[in-house]
Design a protein around this motif. Structure first.
Motif, PDB file in Angstrom:
ATOM      1  N   ARG A 145     -16.833  13.646  -4.608  1.00  0.00           N
ATOM      2  CA  ARG A 145     -18.221  13.328  -4.099  1.00  0.00           C
ATOM      3  C   ARG A 145     -18.616  14.414  -3.815  1.00  0.00           C
ATOM      4  O   ARG A 145     -18.074  15.628  -3.408  1.00  0.00           O
ATOM      5  CB  ARG A 145     -18.078  12.144  -3.004  1.00  0.00           C
ATOM      6  CG  ARG A 145     -16.999  12.808  -1.670  1.00  0.00           C
ATOM      7  CD  ARG A 145     -17.366  12.069  -0.687  1.00  0.00           C
ATOM      8  NE  ARG A 145     -16.436  12.602   0.767  1.00  0.00           N
ATOM      9  CZ  ARG A 145     -16.783  13.352   1.312  1.00  0.00           C
ATOM     10  NH1 ARG A 145     -17.766  14.247   0.992  1.00  0.00           N
ATOM     11  NH2 ARG A 145     -15.928  13.918   2.173  1.00  0.00           N
ATOM     12  N   ASP A 146     -19.963  14.377  -3.425  1.00  0.00           N
ATOM     13  CA  ASP A 146     -20.900  15.467  -2.820  1.00  0.00           C
ATOM     14  C   ASP A 146     -20.251  15.796  -1.360  1.00  0.00           C
ATOM     15  O   ASP A 146     -19.949  14.799  -0.732  1.00  0.00           O
ATOM     16  CB  ASP A 146     -22.321  15.006  -2.872  1.00  0.00           C
ATOM     17  CG  ASP A 146     -23.169  16.203  -2.082  1.00  0.00           C
ATOM     18  OD1 ASP A 146     -23.137  16.359  -0.868  1.00  0.00           O
ATOM     19  OD2 ASP A 146     -24.035  16.761  -2.912  1.00  0.00           O
ATOM     20  N   ALA A 147     -20.279  16.905  -1.085  1.00  0.00           N
ATOM     21  CA  ALA A 147     -19.601  17.271   0.209  1.00  0.00           C
ATOM     22  C   ALA A 147     -20.422  16.851   1.377  1.00  0.00           C
ATOM     23  O   ALA A 147     -20.058  16.750   2.477  1.00  0.00           O
ATOM     24  CB  ALA A 147     -19.477  18.603   0.188  1.00  0.00           C
ATOM     25  N   HIS A 148     -21.867  16.573   1.178  1.00  0.00           N
ATOM     26  CA  HIS A 148     -22.692  15.931   2.315  1.00  0.00           C
ATOM     27  C   HIS A 148     -22.495  14.548   2.191  1.00  0.00           C
ATOM     28  O   HIS A 148     -23.316  14.136   3.369  1.00  0.00           O
ATOM     29  CB  HIS A 148     -24.097  16.455   2.113  1.00  0.00           C
ATOM     30  CG  HIS A 148     -24.305  17.829   1.852  1.00  0.00           C
ATOM     31  ND1 HIS A 148     -24.178  18.648   2.839  1.00  0.00           N
ATOM     32  CD2 HIS A 148     -24.705  18.831   0.829  1.00  0.00           C
ATOM     33  CE1 HIS A 148     -24.471  20.115   2.450  1.00  0.00           C
ATOM     34  NE2 HIS A 148     -24.729  20.068   1.178  1.00  0.00           N
ATOM     35  N   GLY A 149     -21.827  13.864   1.404  1.00  0.00           N
ATOM     36  CA  GLY A 149     -21.832  12.448   1.754  1.00  0.00           C
ATOM     37  C   GLY A 149     -20.531  11.614   1.749  1.00  0.00           C
ATOM     38  O   GLY A 149     -19.697  12.483   2.355  1.00  0.00           O
ATOM     39  N   GLU A 150     -20.221  10.509   1.295  1.00  0.00           N
ATOM     40  CA  GLU A 150     -19.057   9.808   1.490  1.00  0.00           C
ATOM     41  C   GLU A 150     -18.843   8.975   0.329  1.00  0.00           C
ATOM     42  O   GLU A 150     -19.855   8.576  -0.226  1.00  0.00           O
ATOM     43  CB  GLU A 150     -18.770   9.235   2.787  1.00  0.00           C
ATOM     44  CG  GLU A 150     -19.957   8.266   3.014  1.00  0.00           C
ATOM     45  CD  GLU A 150     -20.967   8.713   3.691  1.00  0.00           C
ATOM     46  OE1 GLU A 150     -22.174   8.284   3.779  1.00  0.00           O
ATOM     47  OE2 GLU A 150     -21.034   9.677   4.428  1.00  0.00           O
ATOM     48  N   ARG A 151     -17.505   8.398   0.294  1.00  0.00           N
ATOM     49  CA  ARG A 151     -17.632   7.629  -1.038  1.00  0.00           C
ATOM     50  C   ARG A 151     -16.579   6.259  -0.612  1.00  0.00           C
ATOM     51  O   ARG A 151     -15.833   6.666   0.484  1.00  0.00           O
ATOM     52  CB  ARG A 151     -16.773   8.195  -2.140  1.00  0.00           C
ATOM     53  CG  ARG A 151     -16.258   7.274  -3.325  1.00  0.00           C
ATOM     54  CD  ARG A 151     -15.872   8.324  -4.396  1.00  0.00           C
ATOM     55  NE  ARG A 151     -15.592   7.422  -5.696  1.00  0.00           N
ATOM     56  CZ  ARG A 151     -15.413   7.756  -6.921  1.00  0.00           C
ATOM     57  NH1 ARG A 151     -15.204   9.411  -7.060  1.00  0.00           N
ATOM     58  NH2 ARG A 151     -15.111   7.022  -8.132  1.00  0.00           N
ATOM     59  N   ARG A 152     -17.098   5.247  -0.938  1.00  0.00           N
ATOM     60  CA  ARG A 152     -16.748   3.887  -0.333  1.00  0.00           C
ATOM     61  C   ARG A 152     -15.884   3.151  -1.461  1.00  0.00           C
ATOM     62  O   ARG A 152     -16.275   3.294  -2.609  1.00  0.00           O
ATOM     63  CB  ARG A 152     -17.781   2.902   0.367  1.00  0.00           C
ATOM     64  CG  ARG A 152     -18.687   3.844   1.239  1.00  0.00           C
ATOM     65  CD  ARG A 152     -17.800   4.036   2.434  1.00  0.00           C
ATOM     66  NE  ARG A 152     -17.254   3.100   3.173  1.00  0.00           N
ATOM     67  CZ  ARG A 152     -17.614   2.575   4.190  1.00  0.00           C
ATOM     68  NH1 ARG A 152     -18.990   2.835   4.409  1.00  0.00           N
ATOM     69  NH2 ARG A 152     -17.193   1.579   4.676  1.00  0.00           N
TER      70      ARG A 152
END
Length: 645
Positions: A154-161
């Motif tokens: 994932r993008d380092a600025h976000g999160e994955r669910r």
């Protein structure tokens, strides 16, 4: 280098161990990063974080690799650490740490489980997105070591669910390829494939950002540690997935050797300087376009202002002038309408600073002065003259030399063009329209430096000197304030009038920007002791000057909370360690002692971003470090002014 070592009382207490962070860069803008405790406290933490098209477009791959020791009896002891959305911290492997150290840039953990002692070391392959994690049995055994790989992509600025797509797992020899993007390799791979729900990042919660994500438990590696000296290693890499890296112990040994060579090449005079040289190395990266500079880890990319302020410390103080020459040429190629591109974390090329270009002039001048590389000066001279011509004629955002006094003015609605560029909900906090003090000090400095380059190239510099002399005369007349220091901005739009209104005023808030009027090589003023003492009394802290004096109504002493609160405090009292460089320069020129100015910031090297200097700190005691734990201009300016001693 300085000794960075912590024993069980620091390692075993989250309040201490989870606030001290380590960084292992890969030379491309990617990294491995975490805490002494092993607890991931930021969304940016991970063992394999891969840079993309720009240094800031990073993706997190291998989030953690959690060890568990299995005794012959079947007893199992987990050594990892995670915090969950429930508030639980489980497992709590940090409680078994008897030592953490950072030696030659390589972090090492040492767990004791009775008579069994296991060490972990971690290193990257320089110039390749690859990490090696090596575990060694020191005493005791035999035991079995299991290593649970928690992954994402994932993008380092976000999160994955977990409510999104399940990560794709492709089996390969000794491991798996995750999402077709990175590969895991090690002994005894056992695929699993399940979500770990609600991994919590306490630092993101403190920053007012979404703090939770779900991690994909891809599988575990299993290896035997039968006797002291046995190792179990895991490799993770992106890029060419078919090209296997060297064995883990070789990666660690090569990283140590390279880091020692980087330090030795700079010929440091003491352990602190050696530590700063290695810290500086983290920010100089290779790209497909040549060398560049990461402004700060873990979330910044390349910014021209930060790069040019950092230039002398990162390149000229570390024996990297050849790379620096290449970088200056690349930035010169971005000049447009007399402005240097301010490459942005978004990947777009933007022209939105008034000072970035002037810092570029300063960097070129310092490069030629320090190295004697007059050929580069002559090569870049036409473009640099174009900068002056464009500023005299006028360029973007109202940037123009005022024909009335020869000073540089700037400003347009909704923009903040100086380094104090924070905005809240799109509105600049400190727009500083008009004639800022440091901008005009840089303008005067740039004119003199360019005039000298022209003379060295055998060109006529009389016009440059006339511009310089006129600006100096106006500066000396306009900027001294009745308060006993310098105005921060002259001819600023009066508060009761909109930008561009008829009324102007001179802003005499006590800010550190005036330090450049005394510190630059061609500064417009000679510093005097009484003025510097007034500035120090209002601004100086152990980690550098505040951005605003505490007696100002706008002062904000705590740099915390959500994005709006933090951005609102960013330049309204928050401490900026990079400004210690100009303060030391000015103090030296005033014949004031400076050695005691380094005591607090040198102690800071073991307090936050280990072996490095933070972006910011709070304006009120105890001046808690904030922002990026690893910041280029903070390291570069401390290194630069220490090398002068």
């Amino acid at each position: 280098m300085i000794d960075i070592t912590f024993g069980p009382q620091v390692c075993g207490e989250l309040a201490s161990a989870a606030t001290r962070e380590w960084l292992v860069p890969d030379g491309l803008g990617g990294y491995a990063m975490g805490t002494v405790a092993g607890l991931r406290t930021r969304r940016y933490h991970g063992l394999l974080v891969v840079a993309g098209e720009t240094p800031a477009s990073r993706r997190v791959g291998l989030a953690s690799l959690d060890p568990a020791v299995v005794h012959p009896s079947g007893a199992r002891v987990r050594l990892g650490a995670h915090e969950w959305a429930s508030g639980d911290v489980d497992p709590r492997g940090f409680e078994l740490l008897e030592r953490f150290d950072l030696t030659d840039g390589v972090p090492r953990w040492r767990w004791r489980i009775g008579d069994v002692v296991i060490e972990r070391e971690l290193a990257t392959v320089h110039g390749r997105p690859c990490v090696a994690v090596v575990h060694r049995l020191v005493t005791g055994g035999p035991v079995r070591l299991e290593l649970a790989a928690a992954c994402t992509w994932r993008d380092a600025h976000g999160e994955r669910r977990a409510d999104g797509p399940t990560p794709r797992m492709d089996p390969v020899a000794d491991g798996a390829v995750v999402e077709g993007s990175f590969r895991l390799s090690g002994p005894g791979w056992v695929p699993e494939g399940q979500w770990w729900l609600g991994a919590h990042h306490r630092e993101e919660a403190a920053r007012g950002l979404h703090p939770d994500e779900d991690l994909w438990y891809a599988g575990r590696f299993v290896g035997a540690l039968d006797r002291p000296g046995d190792t179990v290693s895991v490799l993770a890499w992106a890029g060419d997935l078919a090209e296997e890296p060297p064995p883990g112990p070789e990666v660690v040994a090569a990283a140590r050797a390279r880091n020692r060579a980087v330090v030795a090449a700079a010929q440091p005079v003491d352990p602190v300087e050696a530590t700063l040289v290695l810290a500086a190395d983290a920010f100089v990266i290779g790209t497909g376009r040549g060398p560049d500079v990461v402004a700060g880890y873990p979330w910044f990319g390349a910014w021209s202002r930060d790069t040019m302020i950092s230039y002398e410390g990162l390149f000229l103080c570390t024996g990297r002038a050849d790379e620096g020459r290449e970088l200056l040429r690349a930035y010169a190629a971005t000049l447009s309408e007399g402005m240097c591109a301010n490459t942005a974390d978004t990947g777009r090329v933007e022209y939105n600073t008034v000072d970035g270009t002037l810092w570029f002039l300063h960097a070129v001048s310092r490069h030629v002065t320090v190295t004697g590389d007059t050929d580069l000066g002559a090569e870049l001279l036409p473009g640099l003259r174009g900068v002056i011509d464009a500023h005299v004629a006028g360029t973007r955002f109202g940037i123009v030399v005022d024909p009335a006094d020869g000073l540089l003015t700037q400003g347009a609605p909704g923009v903040a063009l100086t380094w104090m560029d924070a905005r809240v909900y799109g509105v600049p906090v400190t727009p500083r329209a008009g004639k800022p003090v440091e901008v005009n000090a840089l303008w005067i400095n740039g004119l003199a430096g360019l005039a000298e380059l022209a003379e060295q190239a055998g060109q006529d510099a009389a016009g440059l000197w006339r511009l310089h002399d006129r600006a100096v005369s106006a500066f000396r007349e306009r900027f001294p304030a009745p308060t006993g220091w310098l105005h921060d901005v002259v001819d600023a739009p009066a508060p009761a009038y909109p930008l561009g209104g008829a009324a102007v005023h001179d802003d005499d808030l006590l800010r550190p920007n005036q330090l450049l009027a005394w510190s630059l090589p061609y500064a417009p003023l000679d510093p005097d002791e009484p003025t510097l003492r007034r500035v120090a009394a209002g601004l100086l802290t152990p980690l550098g000057p505040r951005s605003l004096s505490p007696d100002a109504p706008e002062f904000v002493g705590r740099h915390r909370g959500g994005p709006a609160e933090r951005d609102g405090a960013y330049h309204q009292g928050t401490v900026w360690p990079w400004l210690l460089g100009p303060f030391v320069d000015a103090s030296r020129r005033a014949k004031l002692p400076v050695d005691e100015l380094f005591v607090g910031i040198e102690a800071h090297l073991t307090e936050f971003g280990l072996g490095s200097v933070s972006e910011t700190a709070e304006g009120l005691p105890p001046h808690r470090a904030t922002g990026c734990p690893f910041q280029a201009w903070s390291v570069a300016e401390l290194l630069r002014v220490r090398r002068v001693r």
